[in-house]
Design a protein around this motif. Structure first.
Motif, short mmCIF file in Angstrom:
data_model
loop_
_atom_site.label_atom_id
_atom_site.label_comp_id
_atom_site.label_asym_id
_atom_site.label_seq_id
_atom_site.Cartn_x
_atom_site.Cartn_y
_atom_site.Cartn_z
N GLU A 117 0.82 -1.22 0.00
CA GLU A 117 0.00 0.00 0.00
C GLU A 117 0.85 1.26 0.00
O GLU A 117 0.54 2.24 -0.69
CB GLU A 117 -0.94 0.00 1.21
N HIS A 118 1.95 1.26 0.77
CA HIS A 118 2.79 2.47 0.82
C HIS A 118 3.54 2.68 -0.50
O HIS A 118 4.06 3.76 -0.76
CB HIS A 118 3.77 2.42 2.00
N LYS A 121 0.47 3.87 -3.43
CA LYS A 121 -0.02 5.25 -3.38
C LYS A 121 0.72 6.15 -4.36
O LYS A 121 0.16 7.13 -4.88
CB LYS A 121 0.10 5.80 -1.95
N TYR A 122 1.99 5.82 -4.64
CA TYR A 122 2.75 6.61 -5.62
C TYR A 122 2.29 6.30 -7.04
O TYR A 122 2.20 7.19 -7.89
CB TYR A 122 4.25 6.33 -5.49
N ARG A 124 -0.65 5.31 -7.92
CA ARG A 124 -2.02 5.81 -8.10
C ARG A 124 -2.04 7.24 -8.63
O ARG A 124 -3.03 7.67 -9.23
CB ARG A 124 -2.79 5.76 -6.78
N GLN A 125 -0.97 7.97 -8.41
CA GLN A 125 -0.92 9.37 -8.84
C GLN A 125 -0.65 9.51 -10.35
O GLN A 125 -0.71 10.61 -10.89
CB GLN A 125 0.17 10.11 -8.06
N TYR A 159 -7.83 -0.89 -11.36
CA TYR A 159 -7.60 0.49 -10.93
C TYR A 159 -7.28 1.37 -12.14
O TYR A 159 -7.81 2.47 -12.28
CB TYR A 159 -6.49 0.58 -9.89
#
Length: 457
Positions: A117-118, A121-122, A124-125, A159
């Motif tokens: 997850e950490h 998040k990058y 996803r941008q 996603y």
């Protein structure tokens, strides 16, 4: 015309077999599954569309060595906006890449890495035009075994649902195709080239015991040219490499427990022909861009036709005559039986999980991953089906050992291909000879006075 784009970006005048068709499907906007033989230039199939459209590419790859090799090749060809991010990098290196992730057009990572997850998040941008599943057979072969992150690849494809999915592999069965479609939740336009590599001859040798096998091998490597020797374990890797070294040949070893720097050094030395012989477990060679491997020897035969065809395909990428050699002793059956039945997750483990037994943390986590894809009852059915498929593949390879008919035809029939090759085929067709390409002895051993006396007398 695509040939003009090929010339513009890569300097080539013509495509290799299957590349143009695959690229045209991609540019037409399809999700594409392309089956191209090993060494057919699969990476160009996503690089050229990316250059033409300007789209960003996420490449999900199974091995760090494969990512790093492809990134190195792209950089050698002048591409600056490419990066591989993985667990072997330091925290500082990963942080620096994440801070500049949007600067890169080509981003390589593993399924395990992107699911953190950490890390995600990058990602996803960003927006991606293409998601590439490199070595796509791994979704089927590993996703329900020891790398369940592959079975959840739809987390990524869902996603980034506007991204085209490009799945690339050298081997595909109907079962693998079904798994890939189910896992990705995509409908693919399929292009399939023949698996047959005409320049690779097949040989098989039986021995009474391991000592006989070793003696033959140590004699054969004198004239086998650049050679990969596949073994079943880290222990055997070290033992055999030591024997070869004592014979006077510079030898590299490669297995999963070497650190990142050691693995990278061995790869580079082999690619540059600084060492001619590598003793390795099955992880070595996937994606390695070495054109002149002349011989692939399986000291222990793989447990499935898919693995075997993938691994021997690392020979002869330059199109010149090469050879695949398998070796066997009766004792090897014990090793092969163990490997064939060494499942990451089996039905007994699922029953223990259901009944609340304490399992090791990795196994428990892997089961929980798969339960996100299937209800427990369905997962049990899937795991049973996987075990049956693996047993079928293993039996197929056991028959290969004692085969009296054409080896090439037998192996490729597994993938639904009917091949007949009249020359340079296999030992059973009696139209092949072992290659004679000298490997120079380069290890200088100190001679004691006792050895000198033995030579004199």
């Amino acid at each position: 015309m695509l040939q003009d784009e090929l010339k513009k970006y890569f300097g080539y005048d013509t495509f290799r077999s299957g590349q143009e068709e695959t690229i045209q499907f991609i540019l037409d906007g399809h999700d594409v599954l392309s089956i191209l033989s090993t060494g057919a230039g699969k990476s160009l199939c996503y690089q050229l569309p990316a250059y033409i459209t300007g789209g960003r590419v996420l490449v999900i790859s199974p091995l760090i060595s494969l990512m790093d090799d492809q990134v190195a090749q792209m950089k050698l060809n002048g591409e600056k906006n490419v990066v591989a991010i993985h667990s072997a990098l330091s925290r500082e290196e990963k942080t620096d890449i994440f801070n500049h992730l949007s600067d890169f057009q080509f981003i390589f990572c593993s399924p395990e890495f992107i699911y953190e997850e950490h890390n995600f998040k990058y990602f996803r941008q960003l927006s991606f035009h293409y998601i590439v599943l490199d070595e796509a057979h791994c979704l089927s072969e590993w996703g329900f075994d020891f790398r369940p992150h592959y079975a959840l690849i739809s987390r990524v494809t869902d996603y980034f649902n506007n991204a085209q999915v490009i799945a690339l592999t050298a081997t595909l069965t109907n079962k693998m195709l079904g798994d890939i479609v189910q896992i990705t939740k995509r409908t693919f336009k399929i292009h399939k080239e023949d698996l047959n590599r005409k320049n690779i001859a097949y040989h098989h040798f039986d021995f009474e015991n391991e000592e006989e096998k070793d003696d033959w091998l140590l004699s054969e490597i004198k004239s086998s040219g650049p050679t990969i020797i596949y073994v079943s374990s880290k222990k055997k890797c070290h033992e055999l490499a030591n024997k070869i070294y004592k014979e006077g040949y510079l030898t590299g070893i490669y297995h999963g427990e070497l650190d990142y720097q050691e693995r990278t050094t061995v790869q580079l030395q082999f690619i540059k022909n600084e060492i001619k012989i590598i003793v390795a477990t099955s992880a070595f060679g996937m994606g390695i861009n070495k054109q002149d491997v002349r011989t692939v020897i399986h000291y222990h035969i793989p447990t499935s036709p898919s693995k075997y065809v993938q691994e021997i395909g690392r020979a002869g990428r330059d199109g010149l005559r090469s050879q695949a050699i398998s070796l066997f002793t009766p004792r090897d059956l014990l090793i092969l039986n163990h490997l064939a039945n060494d499942h990451g997750i089996d039905i007994d483990m699922l029953n223990m999980y259901e009944q609340g037994y304490q399992l090791n943390e990795e196994l428990k986590t892997n089961i929980q991953f798969l339960l996100e894809l299937y209800p427990l009852t369905s997962l049990k059915d899937k795991i049973i089906a996987e075990q049956q498929q693996k047993e079928k593949a293993f039996q197929y390879m056991k028959y290969y050992i004692h085969l009296n008919s054409c080896r090439r035809k037998y192996l490729l029939n597994y993938f639904g291909e009917n091949i007949e090759q009249l020359e340079n085929c296999c030992d059973n067709c009696k139209n092949v000879e072992l290659l004679k390409i000298l490997n120079k002895k380069e290890v200088k051993h100190k001679t004691t006075y006792q050895n000198r006396l033995k030579v004199i007398f």
